[in-house]
Scaffold this motif. Structure first.
Motif, PDB file in Angstrom:
ATOM      1  N   LYS A 206     -49.574 -26.526 -27.596  1.00 33.84           N
ATOM      2  CA  LYS A 206     -49.659 -27.112 -29.187  1.00 33.84           C
ATOM      3  C   LYS A 206     -51.318 -26.711 -29.257  1.00 33.84           C
ATOM      4  N   ASN A 207     -52.213 -28.309 -28.193  1.00 34.63           N
ATOM      5  CA  ASN A 207     -53.028 -28.788 -28.979  1.00 34.63           C
ATOM      6  C   ASN A 207     -54.276 -27.389 -28.305  1.00 34.63           C
ATOM      7  N   ASN A 208     -54.074 -26.993 -27.500  1.00 31.20           N
ATOM      8  CA  ASN A 208     -55.430 -26.284 -27.046  1.00 31.20           C
ATOM      9  C   ASN A 208     -56.015 -27.490 -25.441  1.00 31.20           C
ATOM     10  N   ARG A 209     -55.359 -28.322 -24.944  1.00 31.29           N
ATOM     11  CA  ARG A 209     -55.989 -28.739 -24.030  1.00 31.29           C
ATOM     12  C   ARG A 209     -55.719 -28.606 -22.060  1.00 31.29           C
ATOM     13  N   TYR A 210     -56.623 -29.096 -21.771  1.00 35.72           N
ATOM     14  CA  TYR A 210     -55.803 -29.234 -20.116  1.00 35.72           C
ATOM     15  C   TYR A 210     -55.447 -30.362 -20.169  1.00 35.72           C
ATOM     16  N   LEU A 211     -54.381 -31.153 -19.401  1.00 36.12           N
ATOM     17  CA  LEU A 211     -54.053 -32.092 -19.221  1.00 36.12           C
ATOM     18  C   LEU A 211     -54.108 -32.745 -17.506  1.00 36.12           C
ATOM     19  N   ILE A 212     -55.127 -33.250 -16.649  1.00 38.27           N
ATOM     20  CA  ILE A 212     -55.322 -33.421 -15.504  1.00 38.27           C
ATOM     21  C   ILE A 212     -55.073 -35.187 -15.302  1.00 38.27           C
ATOM     22  N   SER A 213     -54.276 -35.497 -14.289  1.00 33.17           N
ATOM     23  CA  SER A 213     -53.169 -36.497 -13.700  1.00 33.17           C
ATOM     24  C   SER A 213     -54.164 -36.848 -12.649  1.00 33.17           C
ATOM     25  N   ALA A 214     -55.076 -37.550 -12.709  1.00 37.84           N
ATOM     26  CA  ALA A 214     -55.916 -38.349 -11.046  1.00 37.84           C
ATOM     27  C   ALA A 214     -56.194 -39.572 -11.323  1.00 37.84           C
ATOM     28  N   ASP A 215     -56.067 -40.890 -10.479  1.00 38.18           N
ATOM     29  CA  ASP A 215     -57.150 -41.973 -10.415  1.00 38.18           C
ATOM     30  C   ASP A 215     -56.100 -42.649 -11.499  1.00 38.18           C
ATOM     31  N   GLU A 216     -54.535 -42.857 -11.789  1.00 44.42           N
ATOM     32  CA  GLU A 216     -53.851 -44.149 -12.353  1.00 44.42           C
ATOM     33  C   GLU A 216     -54.139 -43.676 -14.223  1.00 44.42           C
ATOM     34  N   LYS A 217     -54.547 -42.649 -13.933  1.00 43.69           N
ATOM     35  CA  LYS A 217     -55.462 -41.987 -15.736  1.00 43.69           C
ATOM     36  C   LYS A 217     -54.979 -40.190 -15.850  1.00 43.69           C
ATOM     37  N   LEU A 218     -54.520 -39.947 -17.014  1.00 46.96           N
ATOM     38  CA  LEU A 218     -54.226 -38.876 -17.400  1.00 46.96           C
ATOM     39  C   LEU A 218     -55.381 -38.149 -18.210  1.00 46.96           C
ATOM     40  N   PHE A 219     -55.796 -37.573 -18.019  1.00 48.32           N
ATOM     41  CA  PHE A 219     -57.253 -36.956 -18.919  1.00 48.32           C
ATOM     42  C   PHE A 219     -56.815 -35.871 -19.273  1.00 48.32           C
ATOM     43  N   ALA A 220     -57.252 -35.524 -20.438  1.00 51.15           N
ATOM     44  CA  ALA A 220     -57.447 -34.272 -21.359  1.00 51.15           C
ATOM     45  C   ALA A 220     -58.613 -33.609 -21.663  1.00 51.15           C
ATOM     46  N   VAL A 221     -58.662 -32.166 -21.711  1.00 48.37           N
ATOM     47  CA  VAL A 221     -59.946 -31.862 -21.842  1.00 48.37           C
ATOM     48  C   VAL A 221     -59.897 -30.722 -22.226  1.00 48.37           C
TER      49      VAL A 221
ATOM     50  N   GLU B 228     -46.534 -44.983  -6.872  1.00 44.30           N
ATOM     51  CA  GLU B 228     -46.676 -44.269  -6.770  1.00 44.30           C
ATOM     52  C   GLU B 228     -47.395 -43.914  -7.848  1.00 44.30           C
ATOM     53  N   ALA B 229     -48.116 -42.183  -7.620  1.00 41.42           N
ATOM     54  CA  ALA B 229     -48.436 -41.776  -8.711  1.00 41.42           C
ATOM     55  C   ALA B 229     -48.108 -39.969  -8.885  1.00 41.42           C
ATOM     56  N   PRO B 230     -47.893 -39.709 -10.588  1.00 39.65           N
ATOM     57  CA  PRO B 230     -47.649 -38.751 -11.498  1.00 39.65           C
ATOM     58  C   PRO B 230     -47.913 -37.478 -10.110  1.00 39.65           C
ATOM     59  N   THR B 231     -46.986 -36.130 -10.230  1.00 42.15           N
ATOM     60  CA  THR B 231     -47.128 -35.578  -8.850  1.00 42.15           C
ATOM     61  C   THR B 231     -46.445 -34.192  -9.847  1.00 42.15           C
ATOM     62  N   LEU B 232     -45.793 -34.290 -11.734  1.00 43.28           N
ATOM     63  CA  LEU B 232     -45.986 -33.953 -11.914  1.00 43.28           C
ATOM     64  C   LEU B 232     -46.497 -33.846 -14.052  1.00 43.28           C
ATOM     65  N   VAL B 233     -46.765 -33.005 -14.258  1.00 44.24           N
ATOM     66  CA  VAL B 233     -47.648 -33.095 -15.458  1.00 44.24           C
ATOM     67  C   VAL B 233     -46.337 -31.920 -16.240  1.00 44.24           C
ATOM     68  N   ASP B 234     -45.882 -32.412 -17.272  1.00 45.13           N
ATOM     69  CA  ASP B 234     -44.748 -31.349 -18.129  1.00 45.13           C
ATOM     70  C   ASP B 234     -44.865 -31.327 -18.935  1.00 45.13           C
ATOM     71  N   VAL B 235     -45.300 -30.893 -19.815  1.00 45.81           N
ATOM     72  CA  VAL B 235     -45.807 -30.454 -21.263  1.00 45.81           C
ATOM     73  C   VAL B 235     -44.188 -29.900 -21.528  1.00 45.81           C
ATOM     74  N   ARG B 236     -43.397 -30.800 -22.084  1.00 49.63           N
ATOM     75  CA  ARG B 236     -42.414 -30.501 -22.921  1.00 49.63           C
ATOM     76  C   ARG B 236     -42.465 -30.450 -24.558  1.00 49.63           C
ATOM     77  N   ASN B 237     -40.968 -29.689 -25.303  1.00 51.50           N
ATOM     78  CA  ASN B 237     -40.697 -29.581 -26.948  1.00 51.50           C
ATOM     79  C   ASN B 237     -41.261 -30.898 -27.400  1.00 51.50           C
ATOM     80  N   GLY B 238     -41.249 -32.274 -27.248  1.00 51.05           N
ATOM     81  CA  GLY B 238     -41.019 -33.190 -27.373  1.00 51.05           C
ATOM     82  C   GLY B 238     -42.544 -34.733 -26.855  1.00 51.05           C
ATOM     83  N   GLY B 239     -42.832 -34.040 -25.925  1.00 54.99           N
ATOM     84  CA  GLY B 239     -44.194 -34.830 -25.658  1.00 54.99           C
ATOM     85  C   GLY B 239     -44.459 -33.746 -24.356  1.00 54.99           C
TER      86      GLY B 239
END
Length: 620
Positions: free
Chosen positions: A413-428, A447-458
């Motif tokens: 939707k926003n043409n970007r990669y989302l990468i989770s590491a170091d307690e941050k979610l980076f948007a590229v 814990e640290a996120p193990t899945l980034v799931d782009v869904r309809n609502g967010g």
């Protein structure tokens, strides 16, 4: 106390005890009595739960309370005696005797529950090899027959759709007087359209299908595996020496004649082999730990051999300085990534296509195609590079501390990669490569996120115990955390993963055309279809059912199941991935429950007691 009072008291205790047992867990949708102590549960790729017990092997397939199968022919089966055939609906049970020769062997179709083959029912005394051939859907067995057939050395082919024998033939002459030649089978046979090639201690033997007529033989002894091109005109045979320091490759024609003047030799063990129009791409691994400094480094070797004479076509092989973790066949050359870090590309005539090898962090988690180029994500950094030149598309790679958990997704939707590491979610930004700190992702419970799931609502971030939904601006919409029931509980939790057999060289070669094709980023359906490999070309009801499962959307795609402490004891909560609402609780009460979740089928399996498994339908 009167006898009648004592009896009433005993009956009351027994009654209360039975109630306690019955209420140990929430009432299941299905209940299975295995008939013996449960030792191990394995969720297969086809979705059947295979359970090893003190009496044998049990199959469970929810839909009724009846067992799919109960194999007790061999008694208790040890874990090392089970082989789950990768990407095929079969489990092999094998018990060995002297010199590791199988005295008993059985093949069970775990989708239908049918026993398709057993040594004792098919006249085998000892089995030397037993191989499932896909996509032909055949079983090739070699070994020694019983006394009824004079202990003859034979090979047989069975149809795995029916379990019936297609044909069987002798290796050598069972009526020979004196010392007979050793025709023991030394590797995996090669099943072709009209004949079968068997590697033996005397050499390769080609037998015509159905009749067993010897078409040709040669003196190429102790071959371990073979592969052929699509037209079956060229056969390549592999022999690795005893200390695994090198592998010899031979090319054999349709008449059994060696087509190269000298065999090709590569260092180490061949782990990848691809027949290409340009030649033969070979990856081999050397393992020199503990040997002298003169033995060379432990690393992968990449070579391109001539199909005409077997000679190395490259003047200088590319340096790896580590093990090849990714290996892809492209139109203009070979793209590869090294586990220790680094990506390079070499043309089929041996020229380096990248201006210089690309430096990356260790452990390349992802290499995939995007519209901008090749994206790579490691445990330390990420970037997109030009597929032709190897130049970086992003001005600066995204770098982070070496993270144990790195996950990513693509926000179309926003043409970007989302990468989770170091307690941050980076948007590229996919177009510009601009990197921003999109959101903080500090989860509870360390814990640290193990899945980034782009869904309809967010954007949903998940781990074992946490779920967080972010809006499109990175603000938290909701967060749910369920405390783990205690560290002690996790010792008995069985991860819901599929058990498969270790890939041998022959399996690697057979599936190379699938494994060596680079996928598009975020193309999960494409990757799932590829997982099936040659299965798609096979026939049969069980194969079709397994393929259907591969292609289906996970039944629990919209919910996550979390083990936690509930009001009535330890259990699972079903959490809606879009709203964070708790939709269901399944009380297990055990402090250390043993369970598995089948995400694709939407079933929870729970070991209720030593002999009983409960199954819960998670789709409700």
């Amino acid at each position: 106390m009167k006898l009648s009072t004592i009896l009433k008291t005993m009956l009351c205790v027994l009654f209360i005890g039975n109630i306690a047992i019955a209420q140990k867990a929430e009432t299941p949708d299905f209940r299975y009595d295995t008939g013996a102590k449960i030792n191990e549960m394995t969720l297969t790729q086809g979705g059947t739960m295979v359970v090893a017990t003190n009496d044998g092997l049990v199959g469970i397939k929810p839909g009724s309370n009846e067992l799919l199968f109960n194999f007790t022919d061999y008694g208790r089966v040890k874990p090392e005696e089970l082989t789950f055939v990768p990407y095929a609906p079969y489990v092999m049970v094998g018990q060995t005797g002297f010199a590791s020769i199988s005295t008993k062997k059985a093949v069970i179709d775990y989708m239908s529950g049918k026993k398709l083959f057993s040594t004792e029912e098919n006249g085998w005394k000892n089995v030397m090899s037993c191989d499932v051939m896909m996509p032909q859907n055949k079983l090739v067995v070699s070994g020694q027959r019983t006394s009824k057939e004079k202990f003859a050395m034979q090979v047989a082919v069975y149809d795995l759709n029916t379990g019936g024998e297609d044909y069987r033939f002798n290796l050598g002459d069972p009526n020979r007087v004196g010392i007979a030649k050793d025709f023991s089978v030394t590797g995996r046979p090669l099943l072709l359209k009209d004949y079968l090639i068997v590697p033996t201690a005397q050499g390769l033997v080609a037998k015509k299908a159905k009749t067993g007529e010897t078409l040709w033989d040669n003196k190429l002894k102790r071959v371990q595996w073979m592969v052929t091109n699509a037209s079956e005109t060229d056969i390549y045979a592999f022999i690795t020496n005893d200390n695994k320091s090198n592998t010899k490759i031979y090319k054999v024609g349709t008449n059994g004649q060696e087509l190269w003047e000298d065999e090709a030799k590569v260092k180490g063990i061949v782990t990848n082999f691809e027949i290409l129009p340009q030649g033969l791409a070979v990856v081999s691994n050397t393992y020199n730990e503990g040997k002298s400094v003169f033995a060379g480094a432990s690393e992968s070797k990449i070579a391109m051999l001539s199909a005409t004479n077997g000679e190395d076509m490259w003047d200088k092989a590319p340096k790896t300085k580590g093990y090849v973790q990714h290996f892809y066949i492209m139109e203009d050359g070979i793209l590869f990534g090294i586990q220790q870090g680094g990506i390079n590309k070499i043309s089929y005539d041996g020229k380096t296509l990248f201006k210089k090898p690309l430096k990356t962090g260790e452990n390349i988690l992802t290499m995939a195609e995007t519209d901008q180029g090749l994206i790579y994500i490691t445990s330390e950094d990420a970037n997109i590079v030009n597929m032709t030149t190897g130049e970086k598309v992003w001005d600066k790679p995204l770098k982070y501390k070496r993270a144990d958990a790195v996950s990513s997704g693509f926000d179309a939707k926003n043409n970007r990669y989302l990468i989770s590491a170091d307690e941050k979610l980076f948007a590229v930004d996919a177009a510009s490569g601009n990197v921003s700190d999109f959101a903080k992702t500090k989860f509870e419970g360390k814990e640290a996120p193990t899945l980034v799931d782009v869904r309809n609502g967010g954007i949903l971030l998940t781990s074992d115990q946490n779920l967080t939904m972010l809006d499109w601006d990175g603000k938290e919409s909701w967060h749910e955390y369920y405390r783990a029931p205690g560290k002690s509980a996790f010792g008995a939790i069985i991860a819901g993963v599929t058990a498969v057999a270790s890939a041998t060289g022959s399996v690697v070669a057979a599936n190379s055309s699938v494994r060596n094709r680079i996928a598009k980023y975020d193309a999960q359906a494409d990757r799932d279809a590829d997982l099936a490999g040659g299965l798609a070309a096979a026939s049969g009801a069980s194969v079709a059912e397994m393929l259907k499962r591969f292609k289906a959307t996970a039944a629990t795609a919209n919910a996550q199941f979390i083990l936690t402490k509930l009001d009535d004891g330890v259990g699972l909560v079903k959490v809606n991935k879009d709203t964070g609402a708790k939709e269901k609780e399944i009380v297990l009460k055990d402090k250390k429950p043993e369970y598995q979740v089948d995400d694709r089928g939407g079933i929870l399996y729970y070991k209720a007691d030593n002999n009983t498994i409960f199954a819960y339908d998670l789709k409700k």
